[in-house]
Write an enzyme that holds these catalytic residues in place. Sequence first.
Site, mmCIF file in Angstrom:
data_model
loop_
_atom_site.group_PDB
_atom_site.id
_atom_site.type_symbol
_atom_site.label_atom_id
_atom_site.label_comp_id
_atom_site.label_asym_id
_atom_site.label_seq_id
_atom_site.Cartn_x
_atom_site.Cartn_y
_atom_site.Cartn_z
ATOM 1 N N LYS A 107 4.302 -30.796 4.481
ATOM 2 C CA LYS A 107 5.438 -31.375 5.209
ATOM 3 C C LYS A 107 5.672 -32.810 4.721
ATOM 4 O O LYS A 107 4.728 -33.594 4.623
ATOM 5 C CB LYS A 107 5.156 -31.402 6.722
ATOM 6 N N ARG A 117 0.819 -1.212 0.000
ATOM 7 C CA ARG A 117 0.000 0.000 0.000
ATOM 8 C C ARG A 117 0.850 1.259 0.000
ATOM 9 O O ARG A 117 0.432 2.314 -0.402
ATOM 10 C CB ARG A 117 -0.896 0.013 1.237
ATOM 11 N N LYS A 170 -5.246 -20.977 5.569
ATOM 12 C CA LYS A 170 -6.116 -21.393 6.659
ATOM 13 C C LYS A 170 -5.961 -20.398 7.802
ATOM 14 O O LYS A 170 -4.940 -19.703 7.836
ATOM 15 C CB LYS A 170 -5.798 -22.811 7.138
ATOM 16 N N ASP A 194 -7.225 -21.881 14.942
ATOM 17 C CA ASP A 194 -5.875 -21.758 14.383
ATOM 18 C C ASP A 194 -5.255 -23.131 14.087
ATOM 19 O O ASP A 194 -4.532 -23.280 13.107
ATOM 20 C CB ASP A 194 -4.994 -20.990 15.382
ATOM 21 N N HIS A 207 -0.389 -25.644 5.619
ATOM 22 C CA HIS A 207 1.011 -25.972 5.339
ATOM 23 C C HIS A 207 1.432 -27.332 5.913
ATOM 24 O O HIS A 207 2.427 -27.896 5.487
ATOM 25 C CB HIS A 207 1.955 -24.846 5.797
ATOM 26 N N LYS A 247 -0.062 -23.775 22.967
ATOM 27 C CA LYS A 247 1.124 -22.916 22.910
ATOM 28 C C LYS A 247 1.741 -22.849 24.291
ATOM 29 O O LYS A 247 1.077 -23.103 25.294
ATOM 30 C CB LYS A 247 0.739 -21.519 22.444
ATOM 31 N N HIS A 296 -4.964 -28.065 10.895
ATOM 32 C CA HIS A 296 -3.832 -29.004 10.973
ATOM 33 C C HIS A 296 -4.207 -30.319 11.658
ATOM 34 O O HIS A 296 -3.923 -31.398 11.154
ATOM 35 C CB HIS A 296 -2.670 -28.382 11.746
HETATM 36 C C1 BG6 Z 1 0.245 -22.047 11.904
HETATM 37 C C2 BG6 Z 1 -0.425 -21.429 13.090
HETATM 38 O O1 BG6 Z 1 -0.698 -22.455 10.965
HETATM 39 O O2 BG6 Z 1 0.998 -23.173 12.343
HETATM 40 C C3 BG6 Z 1 0.581 -21.036 14.156
HETATM 41 O O3 BG6 Z 1 -1.144 -20.283 12.663
HETATM 42 C C4 BG6 Z 1 1.447 -22.230 14.511
HETATM 43 O O4 BG6 Z 1 -0.056 -20.530 15.303
HETATM 44 C C5 BG6 Z 1 2.026 -22.863 13.260
HETATM 45 O O5 BG6 Z 1 2.506 -21.757 15.356
HETATM 46 C C6 BG6 Z 1 2.745 -24.161 13.597
HETATM 47 O O6 BG6 Z 1 3.379 -24.636 12.450
HETATM 48 P P1 BG6 Z 1 4.690 -25.543 12.549
HETATM 49 O O7 BG6 Z 1 4.968 -25.900 11.114
HETATM 50 O O8 BG6 Z 1 5.743 -24.707 13.186
HETATM 51 O O9 BG6 Z 1 4.308 -26.726 13.395
#
Ligand code: BG6
Length: 488
Positions: free
Chosen positions: A179, A45, A145, A232, A175, A335, A237
Site C-alpha cells: 500500500k 483441478r 501470509k 490473520d 499486502h 471485524k 499486518h
Molecule cells: C487480509 C485478511 O490479509 O487483509 C482479511 O486476511 C482482511 O481478513 C484483509 O479483511 C484486510 O485488508 P485491507 O487491505 O482491506 O485492509
Amino acid sequence: MKQNFDLVIFGGTGDLSMRKLLPAMYQAYSVGEISPLSRILVCTRKPQEVETLTAKVETTLRQFVPESQLDGEKQNLFLGLIQPVLLDLINLENGWGEFAGLFAGREDTVRLFYLAVAPSIYGSCCKNLSLKNLITPTSRIVVEKPLGYDYETAEEINETMAKYFQEEQIFRIDHYLGKDTVQNLLALRFSNFLFENIWDAKSIDHIQISITEQVGLEGRAGFYNEAGAMRDMVQNHLLQLLCLIAMESPNKLLAEEVRLEKIKVLKALKTIKDNEVNKSVVSGQYATGQVNGEQVDSYLEELGEQSQTETYVAIKAYIENWRWAGVPFYLRTGKRLKKRSAEIIIQFKNVTHNVYSELGHNLQPNRLIIQLQPEEKIQLMLMAKALGSENTQLKTISLDLDLQSHNSGNRPTAYQRLLLDAIDGNSTLFIHRDEVRAAWKWIDPIIESWKQNRKSPELYDAGTWGPSKADKLFDKQDYCWVNLSELS
Ligand code: BG6
C-alpha cells in the site's frame, strides 16, 4: 514495460486469484506494464475451456476493477494472455508432463509460481516443479501470509520451500506493504528531519495502531475460523506497521537493509508471559448488531457452529530497546466494528510545565495522526490560542495534509505493485524468513496462554468499537483508543 514473464497461479480460479491477482494483473496491463509476450497460466483441478475461463475472468474484472479503468479492447488483449492449465498439484502423473511442455523454449523467461492454495500443498507443488526441472535461476515462488499456523508450522513450510528455492527466490506477501500509504510511513520518518529527534521514549507517550473492519467472514469461514484475528491480522499486518513505525533508519533503502531493521524490532518485542496475558491482551468475538444501519449476524451465526475464535484483538506491547523502553504500543484489530479504517496515532508527552494552569486550561498533548485508509492523510494536533478570545483561550487545532489531493492519476493497487516487484525480483516489500520466525515467536505464547487457560473471547456487539475491556489496557485514566471518525 516489464520483461516477459510467465505467471503461474496454482489455485487459479480460487478466491485470491479471482478477487486480487487477476484484477491486479489487468490493472498492470491496462497501464502498459505487461509485455504482450507474457503469459498467465491459470492452473485448476477441473478441466476448463478457454472460453469458460475468460468469461469468468471478465466477470471478475467487472466486479473488482474500478469502472474507470475498464476498457473493452485492453480487456480482450489481456484475456488473450490467460491460459487454463489442468493440473493435479499433488500427483505428478496428472498433467505435469503437459504443463512442463508449456515452458519449452522459454527457459530464460522469468517464472513466477504463485501458490494461491492451502499450505498443505506447498510441499508437493515445489517438489513437482523441481522433478520436472521447472525451477530456473529466474524462477520465483510467491506465498501468502499468514505463513503457517505457528512458529513450528511456519518453519516446516520455510524448510520445504528452502529445499527447492533460494531465499532470494521466495516472495512472502503481506499486502499491507504494497500500500502506498504504508510506504509513506518510511518517507515520513526518514525524509523529514523534524521528527527524528522526537521519535523516541523521551518525547512519545504512547503509540496506537488500529486496523478496524466492518466486514465479517466474507465467505472465508474455513480459513478464518482456524486462524482468528491474531494469526490473520496481528502476526503480519499489524506487526509490519509496528516495525515501520519503530525501526531504526536503514543505511540504504535496500531490501536486506530494511528487513534487517524490521527484524531487530520484532526480536526486541517484550514477550507477554502467561501471567501477563490477561492484563495486556484482550480478545473478542462479535455478537449480532448493526453495521452501517444494517442488522448483521453474530460470528457464530455466520459460521453455523460453536467457536472460540477471536474476531478482535487488542494488545499492549513493549519494545525493549533504547529508543522505545517504556513506551506502550497499543495494537488493535477487529471485524464487524463501527468503521473501516487503518490509523496510527503517535501521542507525544505533555509540556513539562503548564503556564496556562492558572487560567484554568488543561493542555492536550500533541498528536501525530496518520490515516492509511480509507482516507490518506496526516494530521498534527497542536494547541493554539483561539483567535479573538478575550482571555487566552486555548484550543486544539490540526495541521492537515491530505495526501490524496497531492496525487493525480491512477495509483497501483497493493497486489499490482507487489506482483510487478516479484517479477522484477525486488524483494524490498516482502517478508524475510527471519521476520516470520520472530513474529511467531512473539505471538505463539499469547495463543498458547489462551489455550491453556481456556480463554473465551469477550463478546461485543457488531457495529461497536469492540469489547469495552480493551479500554482498560491504557495505564492512564484519561487515555483511550482514538477513533478518527469520531474526532471533531
Ligand atoms: C487480509 C485478511 O490479509 O487483509 C482479511 O486476511 C482482511 O481478513 C484483509 O479483511 C484486510 O485488508 P485491507 O487491505 O482491506 O485492509
